[in-house]
Design an enzyme around this catalytic site. Structure first.
Site, PDB file in Angstrom:
ATOM      1  CE  LYS A  51      -4.349  -1.686   1.800  1.00  0.00           C
ATOM      2  NZ  LYS A  51      -5.410  -1.401   2.700  1.00  0.00           N
ATOM      3  CE  LYS A  72      -6.753  -9.147  -1.167  1.00  0.00           C
ATOM      4  NZ  LYS A  72      -6.333  -8.739   0.099  1.00  0.00           N
ATOM      5  CE  LYS A  74     -16.276  -0.904  -3.310  1.00  0.00           C
ATOM      6  NZ  LYS A  74     -15.952   0.311  -2.315  1.00  0.00           N
TER       7      LYS A  74
END
Ligand code: TYM
Length: 329
Positions: free
Chosen positions: A111, A192, A195
């Protein structure tokens, strides 16, 4: 009864991976465990977000959990920021966790990579998660596979705390389901389902209407072969569809392979689409009723916060005493 605890981010729009990897287990755990579930709004602040929509997304996420089958009479459902013990324990655990171990977290590396400015909150995300778990004397943590490393950290921090300050914290065990723990993106079955995926087409949402679900599942990427066989390494797309079907139908994968022998990929996709639509129908129905009744959701969350606080406050009293903080008179 042993206690389970788990949490979910308030994206306001849960996807099939959340349901199959985590929430499905939570619904079952309500009957066998003292079950505690949390919408982690403080975690949502670790990345840029819109303050105008956080409260709404938090309530919507809670409503989705109720629609998925959580029952406020049989479990504790609350919002993380409503129980300040979570943040207090985070500070204390910050003084036990090491910089080096947080720097090694793959989620942080993923991230933060390429970003100009990264918040200290994003770096500290796993410690807040450890505090969530540890301030409820949690025995088991039902999660999907992507949370494995964070849970390992929570265990390490609890063990180090106990070693340094005496037996105080319960060391939790992960509970990762043997199937459905890593649902893959339909458009890119090597990543994976998430969202934040590049293409929303690869991510069926719990509230997608049947025609959208059908479209997403029918356009799933598969390989160029013809055989319907579970082989995640060489047939990632087909294996992902088989895994989804296995969970929603409650049928073992070898039985599905046998019943689909000779069928084509188009048949497999139609079967999966029908099964997912049927699986989500009751969730969508219950959500529609809750959407018109936000007071019911708020009531459930108020009850949950009161129950959660009483447990977490007790753990914090033990922690303050073990760490030598002066008691407030
Ligand atoms: P979050 O909000 O990303 O996801 C919620 C749960 O859904 C699971 N999940 C999946 N399972 C299977 N396949 C997928 N593609 C998939 N995507 C998501 C996740 O594994 C998770 O169980 N850090 C956590 C929230 C958290 C938490 C906690 C969890 C905060 N504190 C304490 C457990 C205990 C997270 O971001 O989950």
């Amino acid at each position: 009864m042993p206690r389970v605890f788990s949490g979910i981010q308030p994206t306001g729009e849960l996807h099939l991976g959340n349901l199959l990897g985590a929430i499905r287990q939570w619904v079952v755990d309500q009957d066998t465990h003292d079950a505690v579930f949390c919408v982690v709004d403080l975690h949502a602040m670790t990345a840029p977000y819109d303050p105008a929509s956080l409260a709404d997304a938090t309530r919507r996420t809670a409503a989705l959990l109720l629609a998925a089958g959580l029952d406020p009479q049989r479990c504790t459902l609350f919002v993380q920021s409503h129980v300040p013990a979570h943040t207090e324990l985070t500070w204390i655990l910050n003084c036990v966790a090491s910089f080096g171990e947080l720097r090694r977290m793959t989620q942080f590396k993923d991230k933060s990579g390429g970003q100009e400015s990264v918040s200290v909150g994003l770096f500290d995300y796993p410690v807040l998660m450890a505090a969530d778990i540890l301030c409820h004397d949690t025995d088991r943590v039902p999660v999907g596979d992507d949370q494995r490393q964070h849970l390992e950290l929570a265990r390490d921090v609890a063990q180090r705390f106990n070693h340094r300050f005496g037996e105080t914290l319960v060391v939790p065990e992960p509970a990762i389901p043997p199937i459905g723990a890593r649902v893959m993106d339909l458009q890119d079955p090597t990543s994976k389902m998430s969202k934040s995926a590049d293409s929303p087409q690869g991510t069926p949402l719990l509230l997608d209407p049947p025609d959208v679900l059908t479209k997403k599942i029918r356009s799933a990427v598969t390989d160029s072969g013809r055989e319907i066989r579970y082989d995640p390494e060489n047939k990632a797309g087909v294996s992902n569809l088989l895994e989804i079907l296995s969970v929603v139908r409650g049928t073992p994968i070898p039985d599905l392979e046998a019943s689909l022998a000779g069928a084509g990929y188009g048949d497999l996709k139609s079967t999966v689409a029908d099964a997912v639509i049927e699986y989500l129908a009751p969730v969508q129905e219950r959500y529609a009723a809750l959407e018109d009744d936000p007071a019911r959701v708020d009531e459930a969350l108020a009850l949950g916060a009161a129950k959660a606080s009483s447990v977490a406050d007790g753990v914090l009293r033990r922690v303050r005493s073990a760490t030598g903080l002066l008691t407030r008179q």
